[in-house]
Design a protein around this motif. Structure first.
Motif, PDB file in Angstrom:
ATOM      1  N   ALA A  19      15.030  -1.567 -13.669  1.00 45.52           N
ATOM      2  CA  ALA A  19      15.528  -1.439 -12.298  1.00 45.52           C
ATOM      3  C   ALA A  19      15.033  -0.169 -11.628  1.00 45.52           C
ATOM      4  O   ALA A  19      14.908  -0.102 -10.406  1.00 45.52           O
ATOM      5  N   TYR A  20      14.762   0.853 -12.455  1.00 47.01           N
ATOM      6  CA  TYR A  20      14.315   2.145 -11.923  1.00 47.01           C
ATOM      7  C   TYR A  20      12.834   2.384 -12.203  1.00 47.01           C
ATOM      8  O   TYR A  20      12.387   3.530 -12.247  1.00 47.01           O
ATOM      9  N   ARG A  21      12.105   1.301 -12.379  1.00 46.08           N
ATOM     10  CA  ARG A  21      10.695   1.414 -12.760  1.00 46.08           C
ATOM     11  C   ARG A  21       9.897   2.267 -11.790  1.00 46.08           C
ATOM     12  O   ARG A  21       9.127   3.140 -12.189  1.00 46.08           O
ATOM     13  N   ASP A  22      10.057   2.018 -10.497  1.00 51.98           N
ATOM     14  CA  ASP A  22       9.276   2.758  -9.501  1.00 51.98           C
ATOM     15  C   ASP A  22       9.731   4.206  -9.367  1.00 51.98           C
ATOM     16  O   ASP A  22       8.997   5.032  -8.816  1.00 51.98           O
ATOM     17  N   GLY A  23      10.924   4.511  -9.861  1.00 49.48           N
ATOM     18  CA  GLY A  23      11.418   5.882  -9.747  1.00 49.48           C
ATOM     19  C   GLY A  23      10.891   6.808 -10.822  1.00 49.48           C
ATOM     20  O   GLY A  23      10.908   8.036 -10.645  1.00 49.48           O
ATOM     21  N   PHE A  24      10.398   6.250 -11.952  1.00 49.33           N
ATOM     22  CA  PHE A  24       9.945   7.102 -13.047  1.00 49.33           C
ATOM     23  C   PHE A  24       8.746   7.962 -12.644  1.00 49.33           C
ATOM     24  O   PHE A  24       8.595   9.089 -13.108  1.00 49.33           O
ATOM     25  N   ALA A  25       7.890   7.428 -11.783  1.00 46.96           N
ATOM     26  CA  ALA A  25       6.720   8.193 -11.342  1.00 46.96           C
ATOM     27  C   ALA A  25       7.151   9.480 -10.641  1.00 46.96           C
ATOM     28  O   ALA A  25       6.555  10.549 -10.846  1.00 46.96           O
ATOM     29  N   PHE A  26       8.211   9.395  -9.862  1.00 48.49           N
ATOM     30  CA  PHE A  26       8.660  10.559  -9.109  1.00 48.49           C
ATOM     31  C   PHE A  26       9.444  11.523  -9.997  1.00 48.49           C
ATOM     32  O   PHE A  26       9.447  12.734  -9.761  1.00 48.49           O
ATOM     33  N   LEU A  72       0.566   8.195 -15.911  1.00 42.64           N
ATOM     34  CA  LEU A  72       1.666   7.665 -15.102  1.00 42.64           C
ATOM     35  C   LEU A  72       1.904   6.185 -15.396  1.00 42.64           C
ATOM     36  O   LEU A  72       3.050   5.742 -15.542  1.00 42.64           O
ATOM     37  N   GLY A  73       0.814   5.423 -15.482  1.00 41.99           N
ATOM     38  CA  GLY A  73       0.942   3.992 -15.750  1.00 41.99           C
ATOM     39  C   GLY A  73       1.567   3.709 -17.103  1.00 41.99           C
ATOM     40  O   GLY A  73       2.450   2.845 -17.230  1.00 41.99           O
ATOM     41  N   ILE A  74       1.154   4.449 -18.133  1.00 43.01           N
ATOM     42  CA  ILE A  74       1.676   4.220 -19.491  1.00 43.01           C
ATOM     43  C   ILE A  74       3.150   4.596 -19.573  1.00 43.01           C
ATOM     44  O   ILE A  74       3.976   3.828 -20.087  1.00 43.01           O
ATOM     45  N   ILE A  75       3.490   5.783 -19.077  1.00 42.48           N
ATOM     46  CA  ILE A  75       4.894   6.225 -19.132  1.00 42.48           C
ATOM     47  C   ILE A  75       5.785   5.279 -18.345  1.00 42.48           C
ATOM     48  O   ILE A  75       6.893   4.939 -18.777  1.00 42.48           O
ATOM     49  N   GLU A  76       5.317   4.827 -17.212  1.00 47.42           N
ATOM     50  CA  GLU A  76       6.100   3.920 -16.368  1.00 47.42           C
ATOM     51  C   GLU A  76       6.418   2.623 -17.102  1.00 47.42           C
ATOM     52  O   GLU A  76       7.552   2.136 -17.063  1.00 47.42           O
ATOM     53  N   GLN A  77       5.432   2.046 -17.784  1.00 46.60           N
ATOM     54  CA  GLN A  77       5.645   0.778 -18.490  1.00 46.60           C
ATOM     55  C   GLN A  77       6.623   0.940 -19.648  1.00 46.60           C
ATOM     56  O   GLN A  77       7.545   0.126 -19.812  1.00 46.60           O
ATOM     57  N   ALA A 103      -2.358  12.145  -8.668  1.00 45.38           N
ATOM     58  CA  ALA A 103      -3.266  13.238  -8.320  1.00 45.38           C
ATOM     59  C   ALA A 103      -2.603  14.588  -8.527  1.00 45.38           C
ATOM     60  O   ALA A 103      -3.238  15.540  -9.019  1.00 45.38           O
ATOM     61  N   ILE A 104      -1.325  14.709  -8.179  1.00 42.96           N
ATOM     62  CA  ILE A 104      -0.613  15.975  -8.350  1.00 42.96           C
ATOM     63  C   ILE A 104      -0.353  16.248  -9.826  1.00 42.96           C
ATOM     64  O   ILE A 104      -0.500  17.380 -10.297  1.00 42.96           O
ATOM     65  N   VAL A 105       0.043  15.218 -10.569  1.00 43.28           N
ATOM     66  CA  VAL A 105       0.293  15.389 -12.004  1.00 43.28           C
ATOM     67  C   VAL A 105      -0.969  15.869 -12.712  1.00 43.28           C
ATOM     68  O   VAL A 105      -0.924  16.760 -13.565  1.00 43.28           O
ATOM     69  N   GLY A 106      -2.105  15.286 -12.370  1.00 37.55           N
ATOM     70  CA  GLY A 106      -3.351  15.692 -13.004  1.00 37.55           C
ATOM     71  C   GLY A 106      -3.866  17.025 -12.517  1.00 37.55           C
ATOM     72  O   GLY A 106      -4.641  17.694 -13.217  1.00 37.55           O
ATOM     73  N   GLY A 107      -3.445  17.443 -11.328  1.00 36.59           N
ATOM     74  CA  GLY A 107      -3.948  18.680 -10.730  1.00 36.59           C
ATOM     75  C   GLY A 107      -4.716  18.341  -9.476  1.00 36.59           C
ATOM     76  O   GLY A 107      -5.870  17.911  -9.556  1.00 36.59           O
ATOM     77  N   PHE A 108      -4.073  18.509  -8.332  1.00 36.38           N
ATOM     78  CA  PHE A 108      -4.686  18.054  -7.083  1.00 36.38           C
ATOM     79  C   PHE A 108      -6.009  18.786  -6.845  1.00 36.38           C
ATOM     80  O   PHE A 108      -6.064  20.008  -6.831  1.00 36.38           O
ATOM     81  N   GLY A 142       0.798  -1.216   0.000  1.00 38.31           N
ATOM     82  CA  GLY A 142       0.000   0.000   0.000  1.00 38.31           C
ATOM     83  C   GLY A 142       0.827   1.260   0.000  1.00 38.31           C
ATOM     84  O   GLY A 142       0.403   2.289  -0.538  1.00 38.31           O
ATOM     85  N   GLY A 143       2.024   1.195   0.592  1.00 35.76           N
ATOM     86  CA  GLY A 143       2.865   2.385   0.664  1.00 35.76           C
ATOM     87  C   GLY A 143       3.259   2.889  -0.714  1.00 35.76           C
ATOM     88  O   GLY A 143       3.093   4.078  -1.029  1.00 35.76           O
ATOM     89  N   LEU A 144       3.760   1.992  -1.559  1.00 32.59           N
ATOM     90  CA  LEU A 144       4.187   2.382  -2.899  1.00 32.59           C
ATOM     91  C   LEU A 144       3.010   2.771  -3.778  1.00 32.59           C
ATOM     92  O   LEU A 144       3.068   3.777  -4.504  1.00 32.59           O
ATOM     93  N   LEU A 145       1.912   1.996  -3.722  1.00 33.20           N
ATOM     94  CA  LEU A 145       0.734   2.330  -4.527  1.00 33.20           C
ATOM     95  C   LEU A 145       0.123   3.653  -4.075  1.00 33.20           C
ATOM     96  O   LEU A 145      -0.357   4.436  -4.895  1.00 33.20           O
ATOM     97  N   GLY A 146       0.156   3.906  -2.762  1.00 33.52           N
ATOM     98  CA  GLY A 146      -0.343   5.183  -2.263  1.00 33.52           C
ATOM     99  C   GLY A 146       0.485   6.352  -2.766  1.00 33.52           C
ATOM    100  O   GLY A 146      -0.062   7.386  -3.170  1.00 33.52           O
ATOM    101  N   LEU A 147       1.805   6.198  -2.770  1.00 32.55           N
ATOM    102  CA  LEU A 147       2.676   7.262  -3.268  1.00 32.55           C
ATOM    103  C   LEU A 147       2.452   7.519  -4.755  1.00 32.55           C
ATOM    104  O   LEU A 147       2.417   8.671  -5.202  1.00 32.55           O
ATOM    105  N   LYS A 148       2.287   6.447  -5.519  1.00 30.76           N
ATOM    106  CA  LYS A 148       2.069   6.619  -6.958  1.00 30.76           C
ATOM    107  C   LYS A 148       0.699   7.236  -7.234  1.00 30.76           C
ATOM    108  O   LYS A 148       0.541   8.044  -8.149  1.00 30.76           O
TER     109      LYS A 148
END
Length: 293
Positions: A263-270, A249-254, A231-236, A220-226
């Motif tokens: 290896a840096y998959r989870d970092g692309f969101a940030f 976010l999902g498309i760009i990440e994949q 939400a911020i990318v779209g406009g909170f 939940g921690g990682l999914l919550g952060l993403k």
């Protein structure tokens, strides 16, 4: 370019983006209704994933009864959360409420470890594991299910908020609490319903993503952060932004994970979050706010 590979990446990106969008919606709806950020939203994905997994594996429930009980259960948890973490602090500034949600998040995470143990759980899939073949394209049936359920949820949300009296009351509460109170709307009830609804959205995300990943207390921690990033990318504060931000976010990440480095998959969101904050501080669909001197 390999069409089959790119189409598979697109489908998987849309599927994961659906999960991020559902989590982001939870953030946005609570923020709009109560004016706070619920940093325990990720745990409302983790807990129902555990609930459903245990009901399916330990108690041999069918998929439909297990999922219904899970959503009812997480809705009750969402109501208790609102009574404990938000309601006593509703007249305080946003900071004590945020600290309260973080505290509850830690409590839920450690409580899940105490109740469900430390071993990851791999719940059964409600759909066949064999891929759907469309020519040379192999699509995971779970991804199709995720997309289908998310679309149904979004259609339901539109009808609920735009076509029903309760939905209009919830929108009015989010837009102007003082005026809604003067019109006779019970603000505390509307906020409680928003917490319940947001927790159920998280429950849907947890049920859908559970069969893809192993269910653990940390998921939940990682999914919550993403979801928060989406939400911020779209406009909170923007419902439309939360949905589109999640998909983006999902498309760009994949694609980035496949063509650059997994290896840096989870970092692309940030990375995307930082770029958006640099060039579009209000997000893609955020509203500009002006203040008078």
């Amino acid at each position: 370019m390999d069409f089959a590979t790119n189409f598979q990446l697109l489908v998987s990106g849309l599927a994961m983006g659906s999960i991020y969008a559902l989590v982001a919606l939870g953030f946005v709806l609570i923020n709009n209704a109560a004016g706070v950020v619920n940093f325990a939203q990720g745990e409302f994905v983790m807990l129902p994933a555990f609930f459903a997994a245990v009901l399916l594996t330990e108690f041999n429930f069918g998929f439909i009864p297990a999922y219904i009980l899970t959503l009812v259960g997480i809705g009750i948890v969402g109501y208790i959360f609102e009574r404990v973490a938000y309601y006593p602090l509703r007249n305080r500034t946003f900071l004590p409420v945020i600290i309260s949600t973080i505290g509850v998040s830690m409590f839920l995470k450690n409580g899940a470890q105490l109740v469900f143990g430390t071993e990851p759980i791999n719940p059964p899939r409600p759909v066949p594991s064999a891929p759907i073949m469309i020519g040379d394209v192999a699509i995971d049936p779970q991804f199709v299910l995720i997309l289908g359920v998310t679309i149904v949820c979004l259609i339901f949300q539109y009808i609920f908020f735009e076509k029903t009296t309760l939905g209009r009351k919830l929108q009015a509460t989010a837009q102007d609490k003082q005026m809604s109170r003067l019109l006779g709307i019970r603000i505390s009830v509307m906020i409680a319903i928003t917490f319940i609804y947001s927790s159920i959205l998280g429950g849907v995300a947890g049920i859908l993503v559970g069969p893809i990943f192993y269910v653990t207390k940390d998921m939940g921690g990682l999914l919550g952060l993403k979801g928060f990033c989406a939400a911020i990318v779209g406009g909170f504060g923007s419902v439309r932004g939360a949905i589109l931000g999640g998909f983006l976010l999902g498309i760009i990440e994949q694609y980035a994970a496949y063509y650059m480095s997994s290896a840096y998959r989870d970092g692309f969101a940030f990375i995307i979050l930082i770029l958006v904050l640099l060039f579009w501080p209000m997000g893609f669909f955020g509203e500009k706010v002006s203040e008078k001197a």
